[in-house]
Motif scaffolding. Structure first.
Motif, PDB file in Angstrom:
ATOM      1  N   ASP A 185       7.746  36.604  78.691  1.00 28.63           N
ATOM      2  CA  ASP A 185       8.236  35.196  78.974  1.00 28.63           C
ATOM      3  C   ASP A 185       9.036  34.817  77.691  1.00 28.63           C
ATOM      4  O   ASP A 185       9.936  33.878  77.966  1.00 28.63           O
ATOM      5  N   VAL A 204      10.796  34.327  83.740  1.00 28.89           N
ATOM      6  CA  VAL A 204      11.165  32.920  83.863  1.00 28.89           C
ATOM      7  C   VAL A 204      10.640  32.062  85.060  1.00 28.89           C
ATOM      8  O   VAL A 204      11.072  32.101  86.064  1.00 28.89           O
ATOM      9  N   ARG A 205       9.291  31.677  84.738  1.00 28.25           N
ATOM     10  CA  ARG A 205       8.583  31.023  85.632  1.00 28.25           C
ATOM     11  C   ARG A 205       8.837  29.546  85.763  1.00 28.25           C
ATOM     12  O   ARG A 205       8.689  28.601  86.735  1.00 28.25           O
ATOM     13  N   ASP A 206       8.823  28.898  84.609  1.00 26.12           N
ATOM     14  CA  ASP A 206       8.714  27.591  84.369  1.00 26.12           C
ATOM     15  C   ASP A 206       9.707  26.894  83.458  1.00 26.12           C
ATOM     16  O   ASP A 206       9.598  26.144  82.566  1.00 26.12           O
ATOM     17  N   HIS A 217      12.005  35.968  88.198  1.00 23.80           N
ATOM     18  CA  HIS A 217      11.174  34.647  88.488  1.00 23.80           C
ATOM     19  C   HIS A 217       9.738  34.902  88.596  1.00 23.80           C
ATOM     20  O   HIS A 217       8.840  34.218  88.639  1.00 23.80           O
ATOM     21  N   ASN A 218       9.283  36.161  89.195  1.00 23.56           N
ATOM     22  CA  ASN A 218       8.064  36.549  89.418  1.00 23.56           C
ATOM     23  C   ASN A 218       7.848  37.961  89.544  1.00 23.56           C
ATOM     24  O   ASN A 218       9.144  38.865  89.316  1.00 23.56           O
ATOM     25  N   ASP A 221      10.243  39.793  92.028  1.00 24.24           N
ATOM     26  CA  ASP A 221      11.675  40.111  91.669  1.00 24.24           C
ATOM     27  C   ASP A 221      11.888  41.148  90.781  1.00 24.24           C
ATOM     28  O   ASP A 221      12.944  42.050  90.740  1.00 24.24           O
TER      29      ASP A 221
END
Length: 227
Positions: A185, A204-206, A217-218, A221
């Motif tokens: 991240d 990029v989760r948060d 995003h997870n 993906d």
């Protein structure tokens, strides 16, 4: 599948950042002083205390002085190898006693299992000690995930934003960079790996600031991007 190996970060990548900041760190800060005082003469603990003395440049530092320094490093979120090792020792008791479980996102569990079944070698590279990494995955929300991984890397191989660290990892993997994918991240970590030709995807989760990398995003993906 175009990659022979996938290396993953933990905090913010496979696991919630808050698990580390709100569960693991407070537990270590609370339990570390008592653990050190009770085990200071044990060889493994004594070796880390000596490493702390060396970093502090205080060869005669007392156990209490070292504890105070460790607490300061914890408060500052310093990536200090002996601190990480001692934290791992304390966390082991926490995991084994059932005080908490290692948080792993459901999409991570599914993807890692799938990738390993496809013959991809999986590795972890985190600033937490190898012991701490193994404990998180051994006592995870999904049971023992350690059989999924081929090896683990921590700050003993180098800082995560140093290009030389990734060169050392490539040397151990014995693979060309283009066959290796690194997931993190943190853009600065990915920047260092990318210099050597390692493929990178930023998780990029948060709402993290995106860098010059492909974004997912997870881990679902990620799977779509690499198949």
């Amino acid at each position: 599948m175009k990659y022979s190996a996938i290396i993953t970060d933990i905090e913010g990548t496979t696991s919630r950042i808050s698990f580390v900041t709100e569960v693991l760190f407070p537990y270590a800060a609370r339990e570390l002083p008592g653990f050190i005082r009770a085990n200071a003469t044990e060889a493994a603990v004594a070796a880390e205390l000596d490493a702390c003395r060396s970093l502090m440049q205080q060869a005669d530092a007392t156990v209490d002085t070292i504890i105070a320094q460790l607490q300061q490093w914890i408060a500052e979120d310093q990536k200090i190898t002996p601190l990480k090792t001692l934290q791992g020792m304390v966390w082991q008791y926490g995991y084994q006693s059932g005080a908490f479980k290692g948080h792993v996102y459901a999409d991570v569990h599914s993807a890692l299992t799938c990738w390993q079944q496809q013959g991809i070698k999986l590795y972890v590279y985190s600033s937490g000690s190898v012991q701490a990494q193994q404990l998180l995955f051994q006592y995870s929300d999904f049971g023992d995930l350690t059989p999924l991984f081929s090896d683990y890397f921590d700050t003993r191989i180098g800082a995560k934003r140093d290009i030389s660290s990734y060169a050392a990892i490539l040397q151990q993997l014995q693979l060309p960079p283009k066959q290796v994918l690194f997931l993190s991240d943190v853009a600065a970590e990915l920047d260092a790996a990318k210099v050597l030709g390692i493929a990178t995807i930023q998780i990029v989760r948060d709402g993290q600031a995106a860098g010059n990398h492909a974004i997912a995003h997870n881990f679902s993906d990620v799977g779509e991007q690499i198949t």
